[in-house]
Design an enzyme around this catalytic site. Structure first.
Site, short mmCIF file in Angstrom:
data_model
loop_
_atom_site.label_atom_id
_atom_site.label_comp_id
_atom_site.label_asym_id
_atom_site.label_seq_id
_atom_site.Cartn_x
_atom_site.Cartn_y
_atom_site.Cartn_z
N SER A 113 -1.35 -1.36 -0.41
CA SER A 113 -0.93 -1.99 -1.67
C SER A 113 -2.13 -2.47 -2.48
O SER A 113 -2.09 -3.52 -3.13
CB SER A 113 0.03 -3.16 -1.38
OG SER A 113 1.24 -2.70 -0.87
N GLY A 147 3.99 -2.36 -2.78
CA GLY A 147 4.57 -1.26 -2.01
C GLY A 147 4.81 -1.55 -0.54
O GLY A 147 5.82 -1.14 0.03
N GLU A 148 3.88 -2.28 0.10
CA GLU A 148 4.01 -2.53 1.53
C GLU A 148 5.03 -3.62 1.85
O GLU A 148 5.67 -3.59 2.89
CB GLU A 148 2.65 -2.96 2.10
CG GLU A 148 1.99 -1.94 2.98
CD GLU A 148 1.37 -0.81 2.19
OE1 GLU A 148 1.16 0.26 2.77
OE2 GLU A 148 1.09 -0.99 1.01
N LEU A 149 5.16 -4.61 0.97
CA LEU A 149 5.96 -5.79 1.31
C LEU A 149 7.36 -5.47 1.79
O LEU A 149 7.81 -6.01 2.81
CB LEU A 149 6.02 -6.75 0.11
CG LEU A 149 6.89 -8.00 0.36
CD1 LEU A 149 6.25 -8.89 1.42
CD2 LEU A 149 7.16 -8.76 -0.92
#
Length: 905
Positions: free
Chosen positions: A698, A866-868
């Site tokens: 991210s 994006g990762e969260l």
């Protein structure tokens, strides 16, 4: 051969083809209708959907012998065009329905057929339709697709104007924080955006098609490779083996830490001495057609001596296990964590202690588009490789020595990508097409089947974890002890960095003053470990988030209140000893609390003797960037017409890089008063673009975003006159002032030391997840009925893109929790076999709320996103299952048989 006259999109077309050819291939290759995408190739994904004689069909599995003469066929090209969008396409744009966009044309056609059959569908009608016709999406989470169908239906019924779906730029001209459509949206919804396989059709006539000779065992010595029979097969130009590769024939893993016992040169381009995993490439057949290439590949004879196959970390760590890479131990890296004081006395005196083992497995990425790419030698003699790479400059330096090419003679370009979700952080077929091109001197093209995608690309690395926590009588956390083992497959690239994530994220989000632990990276013979959304956090945080629930239960405290007591506040530090940049977790939990109370009441009221319902929560944290002083470069150029071009590598998994660049640049350039269409984007081509770094962790919105801001400020500085107005392009030229500027930004961060302590990231993402589950007691089947997320990702650049990331990540987390796996090489080689979640496996009821805490180092206050949504929602699912029926699953996925066994136990 057969001849057919087809009525395609209202035009009579004649085709001559083999009777066993698929309709999809005929539409694509004979007629050039490349909106018809081929994903799985077996009728399981719906990306090839077309309407034949009024019926919706999957054209990849329909043979031409079944297509009648005069058949009437409708594809996306016949529904709407870029200059004349259909309401369905407009609705898709308005709701952000096209993320990577590869599945979008199939959904557009499917929706068209649905609304012909049922002009006034309910949301459940829409979901039933997409489930029935196997329309699969890996990006969106489906919710916004149903939203789009409902709006399109309203327009088509005349209840609202199509103009209501169009975006209007606010009066102040600002698009930051709005739902401005991404620049590629129109091309995606009309099927006119060319992905790798589409570009392959448009390659020169002499382009050679490639087929791989691959290992069908997981560990073996290579005794001989006989290509003589294959070379005599029709259409074959060359069979490439390791002997044809001029360089080191290795892809360097770019070892991160000096304590790594390997050297990083462990992954062959083409296997020479050994096979290390199932699917390893041994030879490449280059032929005039794909059919001839595959026929010849079957004739290559490889003599092997089988070796023990270590298909898990415990097996590879056994005392009698041989070294997979001779000279390097199978346990080749260790990472410790030591924060605060020693933990032994803490645990000895603690009021409450809990400990357990956890496992998160080999989740497959499962993009709808399989891996694809091509290579050619340009007129300057440079080797040009086009692929789905999300790290062009990174991959250039990983493969150049292996190919024997100087870096300045290698050009890397990213094609529009039909989803990667991280697997393309590793080079996959880039070196293969490069080797074939150099060996033949011809342009070459390679397209994996979906089965090859599963069997010969990286997967999420499994973590085996033991975690122990201690708290006082009031529930305040005092200490944590951790032990984690990373099964990273046979290739070491990024394995040490991944193992560090265990130190950084087990227990993340909580103020834990004393931590001790050790992790290790292990080479095995299962699929190699590659980046996957969340990169280490879905494994690490699963262990701590389930254990936190168990500890709260043990002391009789509500799980939300236990978390609220222990999350970061001023004076807290992360597991790495870093001060968080914002302290929003208490606010996030406070925001969730009323929803949580309602959900528990709902679960209690709706539980029955047959179906028990429950609620679970979890917390997710992730850093934005590559550890330490992560850097990105961006160029901003003033054009003769007064527009501005932004040039960088902000790679696109399908997540919306185009919109990320445009939104950030437009906000930075607001003093110039440019409309968004006056900002041009040149992205992801190493010939033209400076190094923005790979799209992982991210990092792009933060690191590349700051690079964009820096470049734009330098450009405006050159344009600015003494009276604070701006020079024109001609004035810049006349005054001999540069019109192109290079902006660079490095994160003010430090890498972690041998004890996992440091300040590795300047910006983090924070979120709390809530799952509402139903469990059938007779079967053990668990269903997610609702997902809620409250997230802090800083200031939002684009709401369509951010919402899409959140919904899509939540859907992938549900898959990780309940169904997705790549353990059995054959069984899990198909979408359905690997547990791909279709629309009815994902709840329509998904709620996402934001707490926008401005980030001090983020561009205009933004953090990543994006990762969260895949950090840890799966723990909320598992906690909810326990809340519903008392069964605690600690080894994913939570298949019905596991839950049923727990119920019976």
């Amino acid at each position: 051969m057969i001849k057919r006259v087809l009525m395609v999109n209202g035009i009579s077309r004649q085709v001559v083809c083999e009777q066993d050819e698929s309709l999809a291939n005929v539409l694509r290759q004979n007629l050039g209708l490349t909106s018809v995408k081929i994903g799985c190739g077996t009728g399981q994904c719906g990306s090839c959907s077309v309407i034949v004689d009024g019926k919706l069909i999957r054209s990849c599995s329909m043979k031409m012998r079944r297509v009648g003469d005069g058949a009437v066929i409708l594809t996306t090209e016949g529904i709407g065009t870029p200059g004349n969008l259909h309401p369905i396409q407009m609705a898709w744009i308005a709701h952000g329905g096209a993320q990577c966009g590869f599945c979008t044309p199939g959904f557009i056609v499917s929706t068209y057929a649905l609304l012909l059959a049922n002009p006034k569908p309910t949301r459940e009608d829409v979901r039933d339709w997409f489930q029935k016709y196997s329309n699969a999406c890996r990006c969106t989470g489906y919710k916004q697709l149903v939203d789009a169908v409902m709006d399109a239906a309203s327009v088509m019924r005349g209840e609202k104007s199509i103009d209501t779906l169009a975006f209007e730029i606010p009066k102040d001209g600002r698009i930051w924080g709005t739902k401005y459509p991404r620049p590629t949206a129109v091309a995606k919804v009309t099927g006119t955006l060319d992905y790798g396989a589409d570009l392959g059709i448009r390659m020169p006539e002499d382009t050679l098609k490639l087929a791989l000779v691959q290992a069908e065992v997981s560990h073996a010595k290579i005794l001989s490779i006989d290509t003589s029979e294959a070379e005599k097969m029709p259409g074959v130009v060359k069979v490439v083996t390791h002997k044809d590769i001029k360089g080191k024939n290795r892809i360097t893993g770019l070892i991160t830490f000096p304590t790594n016992k390997g050297d990083g040169w462990d992954r062959p381009i083409l296997c020479d001495e050994k096979v290390f995993q199932y699917g390893d490439a041994i030879a490449i057949v280059c032929a005039d057609t794909e059919k001839n290439a595959k026929a010849a590949a079957a004739k290559v004879k490889v003599e092997l001596e089988r070796l023990p196959e270590y298909m898990s970390a415990p097996a590879a760590m056994a005392d009698d296990a041989i070294e997979i890479h001779p000279g390097t131990p199978n346990v080749y890296f260790e990472q410790r964590i030591a924060k605060g004081g020693e933990t032994a006395p803490v645990f000895d005196s603690a009021a409450h202690v809990i400990e357990d083992d956890f496992y998160v497995g080999r989740q497959p990425h499962m993009p709808i588009e399989p891996d694809v790419g091509f290579a050619f030698l340009d007129d300057e003699g440079k080797l040009c490789i086009h692929s789905k790479s999300i790290g062009l400059h990174l991959h250039l330096y990983m493969i150049a020595p292996g190919l024997g090419v100087e870096p300045d003679k290698l050009v890397m370009v990213q094609n529009p990508a039909g989803g990667t979700f991280g697997y393309k952080f590793s080079p996959t077929m880039e070196a293969l097409v490069g080797a074939a091109c150099l060996a033949t001197g011809k342009p070459v093209f390679l397209n994996y089947t979906w089965k090859q995608q599963q069997q010969y690309t990286g997967k999420r690395s499994p973590f085996f974890m033991n975690v122990r926590m201690a708290c006082d009588k009031d529930g305040k956390l005092l200490g944590m002890e951790t032990d984690w083992t990373v099964d990273h497959g046979p290739y070491s690239e990024f394995g040490d960095l991944l193992t560090l994530r265990g130190a950084q994220f087990i227990g993340a989000g909580y103020d834990i003053p004393n931590i001790r632990g050790i992790g290790r990276t292990v080479a095995t013979n299962h699929a190699w470990g590659s980046a996957f959304r969340g990169y280490g956090s879905p494994q690490s945080e699963f262990a701590s988030e389930v254990l936190v629930d168990m500890l709260a239960e043990k002391i009789g405290m509500d799980p939300l209140e236990f978390r609220h007591k222990n999350v970061y506040r001023k004076g807290s530090t992360t597991p790495t000893g870093q001060d968080p940049e914002v302290y929003s977790l208490p606010e996030i939990l406070d925001s969730l609390r009323p929803r949580y109370k309602e959900a528990k009441q709902r679960a209690k009221a709706n539980s029955t003797a047959e179906i028990k319902r429950g609620v679970g929560i979890s917390l997710g944290v992730y850093g934005c960037g590559l550890d330490g002083p992560d850097t990105a470069e961006v160029d901003a150029q003033l054009n003769p017409d007064g527009s501005v071009t932004i040039l960088t590598c902000w790679h696109d998994h399908g997540q919306g890089a185009d919109m990320g660049v445009l939104g950030t640049a437009h906000e930075a350039l607001r003093p110039l008063g440019l409309s968004p269409d006056r900002i041009k984007l040149v992205l992801n081509d190493t010939r033209h673009c400076p190094n923005g770094g790979p799209a992982g962790g991210s990092r792009s919105q933060v690191v590349v975003g700051r690079g964009i801001k820096a470049a734009c400020e330098l450009l405006m500085g050159g344009m600015r006159k003494a009276d604070n107005t701006f020079r024109t392009y001609q004035e810049m030229v006349d005054e001999k002032i540069a019109v192109r500027y290079n902006g660079k930004w490095s994160a003010p961060a430090t890498e972690c030391n041998e004890n996992g302590q440091g300040s590795p990231f300047t910006s983090y993402m924070y979120g709390v997840f809530m799952a509402e589950m139903a469990v059938e007691l007779a079967t053990g089947k668990a269903t997610v009925e609702k997902m809620t997320c409250v997230a802090d990702i800083g200031k939002i650049n684009n709401r369509l893109v951010v919402d899409g990331q959140m919904y899509g990540g939540l859907a992938q987390a549900i898959g990780l929790a309940l169904s997705e796996d790549y353990e059995d090489i054959e069984k899990h080689a198909t979408m359905k076999g690997a547990g791909f979640p279709y629309i009815k496996q994902i709840p329509d009821d998904m709620v996402v709320e934001y707490v926008e805490s401005p980030r001090p180092e983020g561009p205009f206050g933004a953090s990543g996103v994006g990762e969260l949504p895949l950090t840890c929602p799966h723990a909320a699912v598992i906690n909810a299952i326990h809340n519903a029926c008392g069964v605690r699953i600690k080894k994913l996925p939570a298949l019905p048989e596991k839950i049923l066994a727990g119920l019976k136990g």
